[in-house]
Scaffold this motif. Structure first.
Motif, PDB file in Angstrom:
ATOM      1  N   PRO A   1       0.788  -1.233   0.000  1.00 15.21           N
ATOM      2  CA  PRO A   1       0.000   0.000   0.000  1.00 15.21           C
ATOM      3  C   PRO A   1       0.821   1.285   0.000  1.00 15.21           C
ATOM      4  CG  PRO A   1      -0.087  -1.096   2.136  1.00 15.21           C
ATOM      5  CD  PRO A   1       0.558  -2.057   1.192  1.00 15.21           C
ATOM      6  N   ASP A   2       2.104   1.217   0.361  1.00 15.73           N
ATOM      7  CA  ASP A   2       2.901   2.440   0.356  1.00 15.73           C
ATOM      8  C   ASP A   2       3.538   2.722  -1.004  1.00 15.73           C
ATOM      9  OD1 ASP A   2       4.424   0.167   0.720  1.00 15.73           O
ATOM     10  OD2 ASP A   2       5.945   1.135   1.970  1.00 15.73           O
ATOM     11  N   ALA A   3       3.388   1.827  -1.970  1.00 16.23           N
ATOM     12  CA  ALA A   3       3.947   2.056  -3.301  1.00 16.23           C
ATOM     13  C   ALA A   3       3.186   3.172  -4.012  1.00 16.23           C
ATOM     14  CB  ALA A   3       3.890   0.776  -4.117  1.00 16.23           C
ATOM     15  N   VAL A   4       3.903   3.931  -4.829  1.00 15.57           N
ATOM     16  CA  VAL A   4       3.295   5.005  -5.616  1.00 15.57           C
ATOM     17  C   VAL A   4       3.593   4.765  -7.089  1.00 15.57           C
ATOM     18  CG1 VAL A   4       3.245   6.734  -3.801  1.00 15.57           C
ATOM     19  CG2 VAL A   4       5.300   6.484  -5.199  1.00 15.57           C
ATOM     20  N   LEU A   5       2.722   5.293  -7.940  1.00 10.73           N
ATOM     21  CA  LEU A   5       2.775   5.000  -9.362  1.00 10.73           C
ATOM     22  C   LEU A   5       2.912   6.250 -10.215  1.00 10.73           C
ATOM     23  CD1 LEU A   5      -0.169   2.417  -9.572  1.00 10.73           C
ATOM     24  CD2 LEU A   5       2.278   1.908  -9.593  1.00 10.73           C
ATOM     25  N   ALA A   6       3.523   6.047 -11.372  1.00 10.03           N
ATOM     26  CA  ALA A   6       3.504   7.043 -12.440  1.00 10.03           C
ATOM     27  C   ALA A   6       3.337   6.279 -13.745  1.00 10.03           C
ATOM     28  CB  ALA A   6       4.779   7.875 -12.451  1.00 10.03           C
ATOM     29  N   PHE A   7       2.959   6.985 -14.788  1.00 12.47           N
ATOM     30  CA  PHE A   7       2.662   6.337 -16.060  1.00 12.47           C
ATOM     31  C   PHE A   7       3.249   7.164 -17.196  1.00 12.47           C
ATOM     32  CE2 PHE A   7      -0.637   5.772 -12.944  1.00 12.47           C
ATOM     33  CZ  PHE A   7      -0.834   4.395 -12.918  1.00 12.47           C
TER      34      PHE A   7
ATOM     35  N   LEU B   1       5.479   3.057 -13.900  1.00 18.39           N
ATOM     36  CA  LEU B   1       6.626   3.242 -13.019  1.00 18.39           C
ATOM     37  C   LEU B   1       6.177   3.052 -11.574  1.00 18.39           C
ATOM     38  CD1 LEU B   1       8.092   6.481 -14.670  1.00 18.39           C
ATOM     39  CD2 LEU B   1       8.627   4.100 -15.215  1.00 18.39           C
ATOM     40  N   VAL B   2       6.984   2.331 -10.797  1.00 15.04           N
ATOM     41  CA  VAL B   2       6.637   2.037  -9.406  1.00 15.04           C
ATOM     42  C   VAL B   2       7.778   2.466  -8.499  1.00 15.04           C
ATOM     43  CG1 VAL B   2       5.889   0.275  -7.763  1.00 15.04           C
ATOM     44  CG2 VAL B   2       5.374  -0.010 -10.204  1.00 15.04           C
ATOM     45  N   ARG B   3       7.434   3.161  -7.433  1.00 16.28           N
ATOM     46  CA  ARG B   3       8.388   3.513  -6.378  1.00 16.28           C
ATOM     47  C   ARG B   3       7.799   3.164  -5.018  1.00 16.28           C
ATOM     48  NH1 ARG B   3      12.795   6.526  -7.602  1.00 16.28           N
ATOM     49  NH2 ARG B   3      12.779   7.935  -9.394  1.00 16.28           N
ATOM     50  N   ILE B   4       8.668   2.880  -4.060  1.00 22.33           N
ATOM     51  CA  ILE B   4       8.284   2.815  -2.657  1.00 22.33           C
ATOM     52  C   ILE B   4       9.116   3.863  -1.941  1.00 22.33           C
ATOM     53  CG2 ILE B   4       8.275   1.436  -0.553  1.00 22.33           C
ATOM     54  CD1 ILE B   4       7.908  -1.042  -2.252  1.00 22.33           C
ATOM     55  N   PRO B   5       8.496   4.874  -1.358  1.00 22.60           N
ATOM     56  CA  PRO B   5       9.258   5.947  -0.709  1.00 22.60           C
ATOM     57  C   PRO B   5      10.291   5.389   0.270  1.00 22.60           C
ATOM     58  CG  PRO B   5       6.945   6.526  -0.809  1.00 22.60           C
ATOM     59  CD  PRO B   5       7.039   5.111  -1.282  1.00 22.60           C
ATOM     60  N   GLY B   6      11.520   5.890   0.154  1.00 17.70           N
ATOM     61  CA  GLY B   6      12.597   5.457   1.032  1.00 17.70           C
ATOM     62  C   GLY B   6      13.417   4.306   0.488  1.00 17.70           C
ATOM     63  N   ASN B   7      12.895   3.617  -0.528  1.00 18.07           N
ATOM     64  CA  ASN B   7      13.627   2.496  -1.117  1.00 18.07           C
ATOM     65  C   ASN B   7      14.450   2.976  -2.315  1.00 18.07           C
ATOM     66  OD1 ASN B   7      14.180  -0.447  -1.738  1.00 18.07           O
ATOM     67  ND2 ASN B   7      13.159   0.193  -3.623  1.00 18.07           N
ATOM     68  N   THR B   8      15.735   2.655  -2.330  1.00 15.65           N
ATOM     69  CA  THR B   8      16.588   3.024  -3.450  1.00 15.65           C
ATOM     70  C   THR B   8      17.184   1.805  -4.150  1.00 15.65           C
ATOM     71  OG1 THR B   8      18.516   3.266  -1.987  1.00 15.65           O
ATOM     72  CG2 THR B   8      17.197   5.249  -2.420  1.00 15.65           C
ATOM     73  N   ASP B   9      16.800   0.617  -3.743  1.00 14.04           N
ATOM     74  CA  ASP B   9      17.336  -0.617  -4.317  1.00 14.04           C
ATOM     75  C   ASP B   9      16.360  -1.141  -5.367  1.00 14.04           C
ATOM     76  OD1 ASP B   9      18.094  -3.289  -4.846  1.00 14.04           O
ATOM     77  OD2 ASP B   9      19.120  -3.434  -2.911  1.00 14.04           O
ATOM     78  N   SER B  10      16.682  -0.910  -6.629  1.00 15.11           N
ATOM     79  CA  SER B  10      15.752  -1.289  -7.701  1.00 15.11           C
ATOM     80  C   SER B  10      15.584  -2.790  -7.824  1.00 15.11           C
ATOM     81  CB  SER B  10      16.242  -0.701  -9.032  1.00 15.11           C
ATOM     82  OG  SER B  10      16.311   0.702  -8.967  1.00 15.11           O
ATOM     83  N   ALA B  11      16.646  -3.568  -7.582  1.00 17.84           N
ATOM     84  CA  ALA B  11      16.550  -5.023  -7.681  1.00 17.84           C
ATOM     85  C   ALA B  11      15.614  -5.584  -6.623  1.00 17.84           C
ATOM     86  CB  ALA B  11      17.936  -5.653  -7.557  1.00 17.84           C
TER      87      ALA B  11
ATOM     88  N   SER C   1      16.508   0.522 -15.033  1.00 22.71           N
ATOM     89  CA  SER C   1      17.630   1.099 -15.771  1.00 22.71           C
ATOM     90  C   SER C   1      18.635   1.787 -14.858  1.00 22.71           C
ATOM     91  CB  SER C   1      17.124   2.093 -16.822  1.00 22.71           C
ATOM     92  OG  SER C   1      16.298   3.078 -16.225  1.00 22.71           O
ATOM     93  N   ASP C   2      18.394   1.723 -13.560  1.00 19.62           N
ATOM     94  CA  ASP C   2      19.334   2.266 -12.572  1.00 19.62           C
ATOM     95  C   ASP C   2      19.177   1.435 -11.310  1.00 19.62           C
ATOM     96  OD1 ASP C   2      20.652   3.673 -10.544  1.00 19.62           O
ATOM     97  OD2 ASP C   2      20.213   5.619 -11.423  1.00 19.62           O
ATOM     98  N   PRO C   3      20.233   0.748 -10.864  1.00 19.57           N
ATOM     99  CA  PRO C   3      20.086  -0.121  -9.690  1.00 19.57           C
ATOM    100  C   PRO C   3      19.921   0.638  -8.388  1.00 19.57           C
ATOM    101  CG  PRO C   3      22.368  -0.079 -10.406  1.00 19.57           C
ATOM    102  CD  PRO C   3      21.580   0.666 -11.443  1.00 19.57           C
ATOM    103  N   ASN C   4      20.194   1.942  -8.401  1.00 19.95           N
ATOM    104  CA  ASN C   4      20.261   2.698  -7.153  1.00 19.95           C
ATOM    105  C   ASN C   4      19.213   3.793  -7.014  1.00 19.95           C
ATOM    106  OD1 ASN C   4      22.679   1.275  -6.320  1.00 19.95           O
ATOM    107  ND2 ASN C   4      23.768   2.502  -7.845  1.00 19.95           N
ATOM    108  N   ASN C   5      18.198   3.791  -7.880  1.00 24.12           N
ATOM    109  CA  ASN C   5      17.200   4.860  -7.745  1.00 24.12           C
ATOM    110  C   ASN C   5      15.831   4.348  -7.297  1.00 24.12           C
ATOM    111  OD1 ASN C   5      16.221   3.648 -10.069  1.00 24.12           O
ATOM    112  ND2 ASN C   5      16.105   5.530 -11.274  1.00 24.12           N
ATOM    113  N   GLY C   6      15.712   3.034  -7.058  1.00 23.30           N
ATOM    114  CA  GLY C   6      14.450   2.496  -6.561  1.00 23.30           C
ATOM    115  C   GLY C   6      13.280   2.738  -7.475  1.00 23.30           C
TER     116      GLY C   6
END
Length: 282
Positions: free
Chosen positions: A106-112, A157-167, A189-194
């Protein structure tokens, strides 16, 4: 290493491969690409960038006309500003994925990314245009009333706030991408931007590159591919000859048939010159 004298098409990633994000393409790289074009070798950018991030090509290499964008979901004519082929994510699949994400993460956020531009949820943080449209999660999950702004989605596009580990993010989200209404393919396309990038299942850079080259009656052995990150892996494996950037992601280096210098040490220019030399002496 395959015979470089038979190369007829160069397929190259952009960020981290042909250029460093936010910087122009190096003069030596521009010169090498133009020399390849003059020799009758096609040059095709194959990028994760959406359509609104392609101006660098028009500025630095206006000779190029076609590009595969958004991790393979679009083939685009830069000169005519026309979509030649697309593979979009159905609204029902977008909504089903968002609903499952609500339940499980539930804390994941989306973009399109859409053919018309970027659409973001209010709390999504990332490199998005200032004029991006805003959409709420409720609007995304509402199947029959999906907003017009989410027509022709080419990438989620999916992010979880505070997470920077894309893998790790990919591992967490992967079980949610197989749904009754379809499936999604995840990469980054970037392992460190989550940031996780989702396309229709089966659609990768390699998938669309294969379709494109088949239309030109070219075989994988006549293609050389350049890349540096996990979203390039399928393309690097598919091409008969492929180079991953020294310093790139280990999985990309393992997928390629060879390595080429880092950007600051000449990047793709050096192997392109080797290709031209091989063709000049055959």
């Amino acid at each position: 290493m395959n015979d470089l004298s038979g190369i007829r098409l160069i397929a190259t990633d952009l960020d981290g491969t042909l250029l460093r994000h936010g910087q122009p393409i190096a003069p030596a790289t521009v010169a090498a690409v133009r020399a390849a074009l003059d020799a009758g070798i096609a040059v095709l950018p194959v990028t994760g960038r959406p359509l609104h991030w392609l101006d660098i090509l028009r500025t630095d290499l206006p000779e190029l006309d076609r590009v595969i964008a958004a991790n393979g979901t679009v083939v685009y004519d830069l000169h005519q500003e026309q979509v030649l082929w697309k593979s979009t994510i159905a609204p029902a699949l977008t909504g089903a994925f968002a609903r499952l994400l609500d339940e499980r993460v539930p804390d994941a956020v989306l973009a399109f990314e859409t053919l018309a531009g970027s659409v973001v949820e209010p709390s999504f943080k990332g490199r998005t245009p200032r004029n991006a449209s805003v959409v709420t999660r409720a609007e995304v999950v509402s199947g029959d009333t999906t907003p017009e702004s989410l027509a022709d989605v080419i990438k989620i596009l999916v992010r979880i706030p505070g997470n920077t580990d894309s893998a790790k993010l990919q591992d967490a989200i992967a079980p949610l991408t197989r749904l009754d209404s379809g499936a999604l393919h995840g990469t980054y396309s970037d392992p460190n931007n989550g940031l996780l990038e989702l396309s229709p299942a089966g659609v990768t850079k390699a998938h669309t590159l294969e379709l494109y080259t088949r239309s030109l009656q070219l075989t994988p052995e006549q293609v050389v591919a350049f890349g540096d990150m996990p979203n390039d892996i399928e393309m690097l494996r598919w091409a008969g000859t492929s180079f991953a950037m020294t310093g790139g992601h280990p999985d990309a280096l393992a997928a390629a048939t060879g390595a080429c210098p880092e950007l600051d040490a000449g990047g793709v220019a050096e192997p392109i010159r080797r290709i031209l030399s091989a063709q000049a002496t055959r």
